[in-house]
Design an enzyme around this catalytic site. Structure first.
Site, mmCIF file in Angstrom:
data_model
loop_
_atom_site.group_PDB
_atom_site.id
_atom_site.type_symbol
_atom_site.label_atom_id
_atom_site.label_comp_id
_atom_site.label_asym_id
_atom_site.label_seq_id
_atom_site.Cartn_x
_atom_site.Cartn_y
_atom_site.Cartn_z
ATOM 1 N N SER A 123 -28.550 78.424 -72.723
ATOM 2 C CA SER A 123 -28.153 78.149 -74.109
ATOM 3 C C SER A 123 -29.123 78.726 -75.121
ATOM 4 O O SER A 123 -30.347 78.745 -74.901
ATOM 5 C CB SER A 123 -28.095 76.625 -74.292
ATOM 6 O OG SER A 123 -28.073 76.298 -75.669
ATOM 7 N N GLU A 125 -30.034 77.204 -77.554
ATOM 8 C CA GLU A 125 -30.923 76.102 -77.952
ATOM 9 C C GLU A 125 -32.316 76.263 -77.340
ATOM 10 O O GLU A 125 -33.269 75.645 -77.803
ATOM 11 C CB GLU A 125 -30.323 74.757 -77.533
ATOM 12 C CG GLU A 125 -29.210 74.266 -78.433
ATOM 13 C CD GLU A 125 -29.684 73.933 -79.845
ATOM 14 O OE1 GLU A 125 -30.557 73.080 -79.991
ATOM 15 O OE2 GLU A 125 -29.191 74.557 -80.798
ATOM 16 N N TYR A 147 -32.467 68.286 -74.808
ATOM 17 C CA TYR A 147 -31.422 69.165 -74.262
ATOM 18 C C TYR A 147 -31.954 70.599 -74.106
ATOM 19 O O TYR A 147 -31.788 71.222 -73.051
ATOM 20 C CB TYR A 147 -30.197 69.159 -75.195
ATOM 21 C CG TYR A 147 -29.194 70.234 -74.866
ATOM 22 C CD1 TYR A 147 -28.250 70.051 -73.858
ATOM 23 C CD2 TYR A 147 -29.189 71.452 -75.548
ATOM 24 C CE1 TYR A 147 -27.339 71.043 -73.539
ATOM 25 C CE2 TYR A 147 -28.285 72.450 -75.239
ATOM 26 C CZ TYR A 147 -27.362 72.245 -74.242
ATOM 27 O OH TYR A 147 -26.461 73.234 -73.926
HETATM 28 O O1 G4F Z 1 -22.250 71.786 -83.417
HETATM 29 P P1 G4F Z 1 -23.612 71.327 -83.065
HETATM 30 O O2 G4F Z 1 -23.738 69.919 -82.614
HETATM 31 O O3 G4F Z 1 -24.139 72.358 -81.974
HETATM 32 P P2 G4F Z 1 -25.616 72.715 -81.434
HETATM 33 O O4 G4F Z 1 -26.555 71.593 -81.573
HETATM 34 O O5 G4F Z 1 -26.023 74.004 -82.071
HETATM 35 O O6 G4F Z 1 -25.373 72.938 -79.880
HETATM 36 C C1 G4F Z 1 -24.198 73.521 -79.340
HETATM 37 O O7 G4F Z 1 -24.387 74.896 -79.091
HETATM 38 C C2 G4F Z 1 -25.388 75.208 -78.106
HETATM 39 C C3 G4F Z 1 -25.469 76.721 -77.964
HETATM 40 O O8 G4F Z 1 -24.338 77.227 -77.319
HETATM 41 C C4 G4F Z 1 -25.057 74.531 -76.797
HETATM 42 F F1 G4F Z 1 -26.031 74.800 -75.895
HETATM 43 C C5 G4F Z 1 -24.939 73.036 -77.001
HETATM 44 O O9 G4F Z 1 -24.517 72.414 -75.791
HETATM 45 C C6 G4F Z 1 -23.872 72.777 -78.065
HETATM 46 O O10 G4F Z 1 -22.625 73.223 -77.557
HETATM 47 O O11 G4F Z 1 -24.605 71.503 -84.310
HETATM 48 C C7 G4F Z 1 -24.766 72.742 -84.987
HETATM 49 C C8 G4F Z 1 -25.616 72.554 -86.237
HETATM 50 C C9 G4F Z 1 -26.924 71.774 -85.998
HETATM 51 O O12 G4F Z 1 -27.976 72.439 -86.645
HETATM 52 C C10 G4F Z 1 -26.688 70.428 -86.651
HETATM 53 O O13 G4F Z 1 -27.849 69.797 -87.176
HETATM 54 O O14 G4F Z 1 -24.875 71.783 -87.174
HETATM 55 C C11 G4F Z 1 -25.733 70.817 -87.764
HETATM 56 N N1 G4F Z 1 -24.933 69.687 -88.252
HETATM 57 C C12 G4F Z 1 -24.851 69.290 -89.563
HETATM 58 N N2 G4F Z 1 -24.064 68.198 -89.663
HETATM 59 C C13 G4F Z 1 -24.190 68.852 -87.512
HETATM 60 C C14 G4F Z 1 -23.648 67.914 -88.398
HETATM 61 N N3 G4F Z 1 -23.928 68.815 -86.173
HETATM 62 C C15 G4F Z 1 -23.114 67.845 -85.710
HETATM 63 N N4 G4F Z 1 -22.817 67.792 -84.384
HETATM 64 N N5 G4F Z 1 -22.565 66.890 -86.549
HETATM 65 C C16 G4F Z 1 -22.803 66.868 -87.893
HETATM 66 O O15 G4F Z 1 -22.302 66.018 -88.629
#
Ligand code: G4F
Length: 325
Positions: A123, A125, A147
């Site tokens: 990933s 990440e 993670y």
């Molecule tokens: O959609 P996210 O939760 O994805 P994140 O953390 O980048 O991880 C995903 O992608 C990775 C790379 O392929 C994978 F390894 C992992 O398993 C997963 O699929 O968050 C994306 C961004 C973050 O910076 C977070 O802080 O969006 C920001 N964010 C802002 N508001 C939010 C929110 N994320 C989530 N989940 N929910 C919110 O309300």
């Protein structure tokens, strides 16, 4: 007919990969952990075409048994605890599945058939607090969540088993990949579903965390092709899979809400609970190696992806309100 075993087949990427491999003529075996409530929604349309093996990355013998029974030529290890915020609540469980689970599967490969080709879902990440922009296969890692730390272990144990035992083991460093099948907790799907719900007057606001976080978002359907290509190449290796463009959560909201004629500023509210203890601020990948060596390139652009997700959610919510499945 080659046989492929997919762990995490019920997840977003697993479902697209199962479709791709089935189309290519593979016998597809999806490994599935027993649960009391069904989790096969994303592969419901495939259940006649693929086989389901009982198994769990926590359970070494179940992996060995699955490999002995189905004798796969290729293994795609996609199963993990994959939601970043949960990894702070359950760091040990995350390490068990996302890190040690990889070792258990590699040990099963060694014990049953070392000629199996192995793909590990690594990933972006792992890059975390990035050391260079854009990130490549040689960019040092600095993970920012339990993670990310667990995925970094999974990556290096894959590299180590390749170097120690000459396994055909590949690591795909995939940047964020999304689709209408994404879980509702991830930000793209949370926003696409909220934009559709607000348009259809099912809800009025959505609470989000850091709007300035920036990600290289691509289409999951494109990314599973890269996984397959890695295992078809002459030699095993590690590959960044990304679009090479990054957007902020704010830009994503603009597109999603704009697509249904709304202004996101009227509906997005700040939710401090969504702010992470340590944030990954900016990720953007350089997939030159995948392009040059594997001939891989993404087809779906960012705006098209987000609009596709909003359209799918509009349809889903309308269908649900008519009580159709
Ligand atoms: O959609 P996210 O939760 O994805 P994140 O953390 O980048 O991880 C995903 O992608 C990775 C790379 O392929 C994978 F390894 C992992 O398993 C997963 O699929 O968050 C994306 C961004 C973050 O910076 C977070 O802080 O969006 C920001 N964010 C802002 N508001 C939010 C929110 N994320 C989530 N989940 N929910 C919110 O309300």
């Amino acid at each position: 007919m080659p046989t492929a075993l997919i762990t995490g087949v019920t997840g977003q990427a697993g479902s697209y990969l199962a479709e791709l491999l089935h189309r290519k003529g593979y016998r597809v075996v999806g490994m599935h952990r027993r649960t009391s409530t069904p989790t096969t929604g994303r592969i419901a349309h495939l259940l006649e075409q693929i086989e389901i093996a009982q198994g769990d990355l926590h359970d070494q013998l179940s992996l060995i048994d699955a490999l002995k029974q189905y004798q796969p030529d290729e293994i795609y290890n996609l199963a993990a605890q994959s939601f970043v915020p949960t990894s702070w609540n359950q760091p040990v469980l995350t390490a068990e599945a996302t890190a040690l689970g990889v070792t258990r599967m590699l040990e099963a490969v060694r014990a049953v058939d070392p000629s199996v080709r192995f793909y590990q879902a690594s990933s972006s990440e792992m890059f975390g607090k990035v050391r260079e922009v854009p990130q490549t296969e040689s960019t040092p890692f600095h993970p920012r969540s339990p993670y990310g730390v667990a995925k970094t272990y999974g990556h290096f144990i894959t590299v180590n088993y390749r170097e120690s035992y000459d396994l055909f083991a590949c690591s795909g460093i995939l940047f964020n990949h999304e689709s209408p099948r994404r879980g509702l907790e991830f930000v793209t799907r949370k926003v696409s579903h909220a934009a559709a719900s607000i348009k259809l007057e099912v809800q009025d606001t959505v609470g989000l965390g850091n709007l300035e976080a920036s990600r290289d978002w691509g289409f999951a359907g494109d990314y599973v092709e890269a996984m397959w290509l890695m295992l078809q190449h002459d030699s095993p290796g590690d590959y960044v899979v990304a679009t090479g463009t990054a957007h902020t959560v704010r830009e994503m909201c603009e597109i999603a809400f704009g697509h249904v004629g709304l202004d996101f500023e009227d509906h997005v509210v700040s939710d401090p609970n969504m702010v992470r203890p340590a944030e990954v601020e900016h990720l953007i990948g350089d997939a030159s190696k995948a392009r040059n060596v594997l001939g891989w390139q993404p087809r779906v652009g960012f705006k098209e992806l987000i609009e596709m997700m909003v359209d799918a959610d509009l349809e889903l919510i309308e269908r649900t309100s008519r009580n159709e499945t």
